[in-house]
Design a protein around this motif. Structure first.
Motif, PDB file in Angstrom:
ATOM      1  N   ASP B 221      18.880  37.232  -4.325  1.00 36.20           N
ATOM      2  CA  ASP B 221      19.120  38.187  -5.418  1.00 36.20           C
ATOM      3  C   ASP B 221      20.191  39.218  -5.074  1.00 36.20           C
ATOM      4  O   ASP B 221      20.258  40.274  -5.691  1.00 36.20           O
ATOM      5  CB  ASP B 221      17.804  38.888  -5.779  1.00 36.20           C
ATOM      6  N   THR B 222      21.019  38.912  -4.083  1.00 38.30           N
ATOM      7  CA  THR B 222      22.083  39.847  -3.695  1.00 38.30           C
ATOM      8  C   THR B 222      23.070  40.041  -4.841  1.00 38.30           C
ATOM      9  O   THR B 222      23.450  39.090  -5.516  1.00 38.30           O
ATOM     10  CB  THR B 222      22.852  39.291  -2.467  1.00 38.30           C
ATOM     11  N   THR B 223      23.468  41.304  -5.032  1.00 37.31           N
ATOM     12  CA  THR B 223      24.545  41.578  -5.997  1.00 37.31           C
ATOM     13  C   THR B 223      25.629  42.361  -5.261  1.00 37.31           C
ATOM     14  O   THR B 223      25.369  42.980  -4.235  1.00 37.31           O
ATOM     15  CB  THR B 223      24.040  42.429  -7.182  1.00 37.31           C
ATOM     16  N   GLY B 224      26.836  42.344  -5.803  1.00 34.97           N
ATOM     17  CA  GLY B 224      27.944  43.042  -5.164  1.00 34.97           C
ATOM     18  C   GLY B 224      28.516  42.211  -4.037  1.00 34.97           C
ATOM     19  O   GLY B 224      28.161  41.046  -3.858  1.00 34.97           O
ATOM     20  N   GLY B 225      29.384  42.823  -3.250  1.00 37.22           N
ATOM     21  CA  GLY B 225      30.065  42.072  -2.195  1.00 37.22           C
ATOM     22  C   GLY B 225      29.422  42.271  -0.835  1.00 37.22           C
ATOM     23  O   GLY B 225      28.202  42.163  -0.693  1.00 37.22           O
ATOM     24  N   ALA B 226      30.267  42.618   0.145  1.00 43.36           N
ATOM     25  CA  ALA B 226      29.791  42.766   1.521  1.00 43.36           C
ATOM     26  C   ALA B 226      28.704  43.842   1.611  1.00 43.36           C
ATOM     27  O   ALA B 226      27.733  43.690   2.359  1.00 43.36           O
ATOM     28  CB  ALA B 226      30.958  43.119   2.427  1.00 43.36           C
ATOM     29  N   GLU B 227      28.862  44.914   0.824  1.00 45.45           N
ATOM     30  CA  GLU B 227      27.869  45.996   0.853  1.00 45.45           C
ATOM     31  C   GLU B 227      26.505  45.466   0.382  1.00 45.45           C
ATOM     32  O   GLU B 227      25.467  45.799   0.959  1.00 45.45           O
ATOM     33  CB  GLU B 227      28.337  47.129  -0.058  1.00 45.45           C
ATOM     34  N   GLY B 228      26.547  44.631  -0.645  1.00 50.33           N
ATOM     35  CA  GLY B 228      25.319  44.039  -1.173  1.00 50.33           C
ATOM     36  C   GLY B 228      24.625  43.176  -0.137  1.00 50.33           C
ATOM     37  O   GLY B 228      23.391  43.200  -0.026  1.00 50.33           O
ATOM     38  N   VAL B 229      25.417  42.433   0.641  1.00 51.16           N
ATOM     39  CA  VAL B 229      24.838  41.575   1.685  1.00 51.16           C
ATOM     40  C   VAL B 229      24.155  42.448   2.738  1.00 51.16           C
ATOM     41  O   VAL B 229      23.038  42.160   3.185  1.00 51.16           O
ATOM     42  CB  VAL B 229      25.912  40.673   2.328  1.00 51.16           C
ATOM     43  N   GLY B 230      24.824  43.555   3.110  1.00 47.95           N
ATOM     44  CA  GLY B 230      24.245  44.485   4.094  1.00 47.95           C
ATOM     45  C   GLY B 230      22.927  45.057   3.602  1.00 47.95           C
ATOM     46  O   GLY B 230      21.939  45.117   4.341  1.00 47.95           O
ATOM     47  N   LEU B 231      22.921  45.472   2.331  1.00 43.96           N
ATOM     48  CA  LEU B 231      21.691  46.058   1.761  1.00 43.96           C
ATOM     49  C   LEU B 231      20.559  45.030   1.721  1.00 43.96           C
ATOM     50  O   LEU B 231      19.409  45.348   2.019  1.00 43.96           O
ATOM     51  CB  LEU B 231      21.966  46.574   0.337  1.00 43.96           C
ATOM     52  N   SER B 232      20.918  43.786   1.366  1.00 44.36           N
ATOM     53  CA  SER B 232      19.892  42.733   1.293  1.00 44.36           C
ATOM     54  C   SER B 232      19.297  42.468   2.665  1.00 44.36           C
ATOM     55  O   SER B 232      18.083  42.242   2.791  1.00 44.36           O
ATOM     56  CB  SER B 232      20.503  41.429   0.780  1.00 44.36           C
ATOM     57  N   THR B 233      20.134  42.493   3.684  1.00 43.22           N
ATOM     58  CA  THR B 233      19.669  42.234   5.045  1.00 43.22           C
ATOM     59  C   THR B 233      18.676  43.324   5.478  1.00 43.22           C
ATOM     60  O   THR B 233      17.601  43.033   6.008  1.00 43.22           O
ATOM     61  CB  THR B 233      20.869  42.177   6.016  1.00 43.22           C
ATOM     62  N   THR B 234      19.063  44.580   5.212  1.00 41.05           N
ATOM     63  CA  THR B 234      18.175  45.698   5.559  1.00 41.05           C
ATOM     64  C   THR B 234      16.853  45.575   4.796  1.00 41.05           C
ATOM     65  O   THR B 234      15.770  45.734   5.365  1.00 41.05           O
ATOM     66  CB  THR B 234      18.849  47.044   5.183  1.00 41.05           C
ATOM     67  N   LYS B 235      16.983  45.254   3.490  1.00 46.23           N
ATOM     68  CA  LYS B 235      15.794  45.144   2.641  1.00 46.23           C
ATOM     69  C   LYS B 235      14.870  44.039   3.160  1.00 46.23           C
ATOM     70  O   LYS B 235      13.641  44.198   3.155  1.00 46.23           O
ATOM     71  CB  LYS B 235      16.251  44.822   1.214  1.00 46.23           C
ATOM     72  N   ALA B 236      15.480  42.949   3.618  1.00 43.08           N
ATOM     73  CA  ALA B 236      14.669  41.817   4.108  1.00 43.08           C
ATOM     74  C   ALA B 236      13.827  42.243   5.306  1.00 43.08           C
ATOM     75  O   ALA B 236      12.652  41.867   5.420  1.00 43.08           O
ATOM     76  CB  ALA B 236      15.569  40.642   4.486  1.00 43.08           C
ATOM     77  N   VAL B 237      14.420  43.048   6.205  1.00 45.38           N
ATOM     78  CA  VAL B 237      13.689  43.476   7.405  1.00 45.38           C
ATOM     79  C   VAL B 237      12.584  44.465   7.015  1.00 45.38           C
ATOM     80  O   VAL B 237      11.439  44.332   7.462  1.00 45.38           O
ATOM     81  CB  VAL B 237      14.651  44.098   8.447  1.00 45.38           C
ATOM     82  N   VAL B 238      12.931  45.439   6.164  1.00 38.11           N
ATOM     83  CA  VAL B 238      11.947  46.465   5.786  1.00 38.11           C
ATOM     84  C   VAL B 238      10.788  45.836   4.998  1.00 38.11           C
ATOM     85  O   VAL B 238       9.616  46.011   5.340  1.00 38.11           O
ATOM     86  CB  VAL B 238      12.631  47.580   4.948  1.00 38.11           C
ATOM     87  N   MET B 239      11.149  45.068   3.957  1.00 35.69           N
ATOM     88  CA  MET B 239      10.102  44.472   3.107  1.00 35.69           C
ATOM     89  C   MET B 239       9.296  43.420   3.865  1.00 35.69           C
ATOM     90  O   MET B 239       8.077  43.340   3.712  1.00 35.69           O
ATOM     91  CB  MET B 239      10.716  43.818   1.858  1.00 35.69           C
ATOM     92  N   GLY B 240       9.985  42.651   4.694  1.00 34.45           N
ATOM     93  CA  GLY B 240       9.303  41.613   5.474  1.00 34.45           C
ATOM     94  C   GLY B 240       8.305  42.233   6.446  1.00 34.45           C
ATOM     95  O   GLY B 240       7.161  41.777   6.557  1.00 34.45           O
ATOM     96  N   SER B 241       8.727  43.310   7.135  1.00 38.09           N
ATOM     97  CA  SER B 241       7.836  43.970   8.096  1.00 38.09           C
ATOM     98  C   SER B 241       6.638  44.590   7.390  1.00 38.09           C
ATOM     99  O   SER B 241       5.490  44.469   7.844  1.00 38.09           O
ATOM    100  CB  SER B 241       8.597  45.067   8.864  1.00 38.09           C
ATOM    101  N   LEU B 242       6.921  45.253   6.241  1.00 38.30           N
ATOM    102  CA  LEU B 242       5.810  45.854   5.485  1.00 38.30           C
ATOM    103  C   LEU B 242       4.843  44.780   5.002  1.00 38.30           C
ATOM    104  O   LEU B 242       3.617  44.960   5.087  1.00 38.30           O
ATOM    105  CB  LEU B 242       6.365  46.621   4.270  1.00 38.30           C
TER     106      LEU B 242
END
Lengths: 248, 256
Positions: B221-242
């Protein structure tokens, strides 16, 4: 972004849609192949409504298409050969030898023979587009969609790409919809040229008529004179949008 | 007042949208797990990426966790002369709780984030659109091998982590704190039951499922460019850990 748009492409016909950047040209192409669903309206392929079809039938309809993306959209985890072989391995029962032969044939057609083992990252922009074409034609589709096939390429590479598109058309005889803002490209490959603006197709005429049109919106686009261009019509706001109709 | 209500309303809608999307993709993934075509080669490749490549980091984490557990337990147990039970505490803690949870968190950081980055890059470079245009279901093609590989491989990593954690505890207790090696080993296995092991493995499979699904979904569900990929990666770690920590509570409640 699109509203009240009506588009029909006959068998074997090449329609080129031109328009300013950000006007929704790529969005239109994504609607035609079913990457986006229109809020209202229909997309019909050979008389079948793409969004009334079951997911399995939608995939069957999609197999009639070959789509070339702006930057090629090659799978970077695969080699060039694996990219082109991808639709063949998934949708046909061809042997490895037959697939390899078809991959070589497709690469020959886009004038890039013998690069099966290269990675997408090793290719130039023009080569990536042409490998994208090769992947799009691997299943011998009835309809080809080109999204900005020459944007960002130098004039020589643009000419090569145009010649490849012309050759694919003459050999495969597909229906084609091409999105571009390069009029030289449009006039080379089109049977009909349409100008997209304000969410709909404003004019639809032969390349010759388009080139010499007195319509101020067309004349402004052909001469590239922003002073001549009438103010851009805004597409209707959400809620007041009219249906999108596309028949291929 | 309207602006405040609008702000909260949007937030609530976003939460419901996110939950709905999670269950939509969950359904599509479960369908892909049982409906062909399956992709054994792609799954094997993911087993290597998620499992084999995570071995060093998981083992190091387990080794030091076992060690520190022995140290802490010694300090506490010394107060009431129960140093002999350090081995049991280390083994039970590793098998029932720390092995699965720490492995899950480490694999989320390593592999869950990599899944989000890979699928995110595919999304922003139109490779996922290309898959759809080639009449290929992207969830079946991208999610299923990753989820399946994670369900298979995280329990295997947990078995390794449990063993190395117990070894870490042994090294610290025997080598540094001077515990009797025979008594230590005897106490380590005396109070263990098969249920401790199986419940840890069930947790591990559930964590593998969650971390891979969250990682894939964030990338998809990534949107945007490189910034979007960075945000998705961070989100994956935070949401996955939670997701792992919350699921751990409920699984523990159900399993014990």
């Amino acid at each position: 972004m699109l509203s009240g748009l009506d588009l029909t492409v006959a068998k074997g016909e090449s329609l080129v849609l031109v328009g300013q950047s950000g006007i929704g040209k790529s969005v239109l192409l994504k609607h035609v192949i079913g990457l986006l669903k229109p809020d209202s309206g229909t997309i019909e392929i050979d008389g079948e409504d793409l969004w009334k079809a079951s997911p399995r039938d939608r995939d069957r309809l999609r197999r009639k298409f070959g789509m070339s993306f702006q930057e090629g959209a090659l799978f970077d985890s695969m080699s060039v050969g694996e990219n082109i072989a991808f639709p063949l391995t998934r949708h046909t029962k061809k042997s490895k030898k037959e697939i390899a032969d078809r991959v070589a044939e497709c690469l020959e057609l886009v004038r890039l023979p013998g690069i099966e083992d290269k990675r997408p990252s090793e290719l130039s922009g023009g080569m990536r587009r042409r490998v994208g074409f090769a992947r799009a034609i691997a299943l011998q589709p009835e309809i080809l969609l080109f999204d900005e096939p020459t944007t960002g390429l130098d004039p020589i590479t643009t000419d090569v790409v145009v010649k490849v598109i012309e050759e694919m058309r003459s050999r495969l005889k597909p229906s084609a919809i091409t999105i571009t803002h390069d009029l030289k490209v449009a006039f080379s490959i089109a049977d009909r040229v349409g100008l997209l603006s304000g969410g709909k197709i404003l004019v639809d005429m032969t390349p010759k008529e388009f080139e010499h049109s007195k319509d101020p919106r067309v004349a402004a686009f052909v001469t590239g004179d922003s002073e001549l261009a009438p103010p851009e019509a805004e597409p209707e706001r959400r809620g007041a949008q009219k249906p999108v109709e596309a028949h291929v | 007042m309207n602006a405040v209500l609008e702000f909260f309303g949007r937030g609530v809608l976003r939460v419901f949208e996110g939950v709905g999307r999670f269950f939509e993709l969950l359904g599509m993934t479960l369908r892909g797990l049982v409906v062909p075509p399956w992709a054994p080669v792609a799954t094997a490749r993911q087993v290597v990426r998620v499992g084999v490549d995570s071995v060093p980091v998981v083992l190091l984490t387990a080794l030091f966790t076992g060690g520190v557990l022995a140290l802490q337990t010694f300090k506490g147990f010394q107060r009431f002369h129960a140093e002999g039970y350090i081995g049991s505490v280390v083994a039970l803690s590793m098998l029932r709780e720390l092995g699965p949870v720490l492995t899950g968190l480490m694999v989320t950081g390593r592999a869950g984030s990599a899944m989000a980055a890979e699928l995110g890059s595919m999304r922003v470079t139109e490779q996922i659109d290309a898959l759809v245009s080639l009449a290929t279901d992207p969830v079946q093609y991208l999610f299923v091998p990753r989820v399946l590989a994670s369900i298979i491989v995280v329990p295997m990593l947990v078995v390794l982590a449990d063993a190395i954690g117990i070894l870490g505890g042994y090294l610290v207790a025997v080598g540094y704190l001077g515990a009797n090696p025979v008594i230590y080993m005897n106490n380590t296995f005396q109070y263990l039951s098969m249920e401790d092991m199986t419940s840890g493995l069930i947790k591990a499979a559930a964590f593998g499922f969650l971390l891979s699904l969250v990682g894939c979904q964030c990338g998809y569900d990534t949107t945007g460019g490189a910034e979007g990929v960075g945000l998705s990666t961070t989100k994956a770690v935070v949401m996955g850990s939670l997701a792992i920590l919350i699921a751990d509570f409920f699984l523990t409640k159900v399993l014990f």
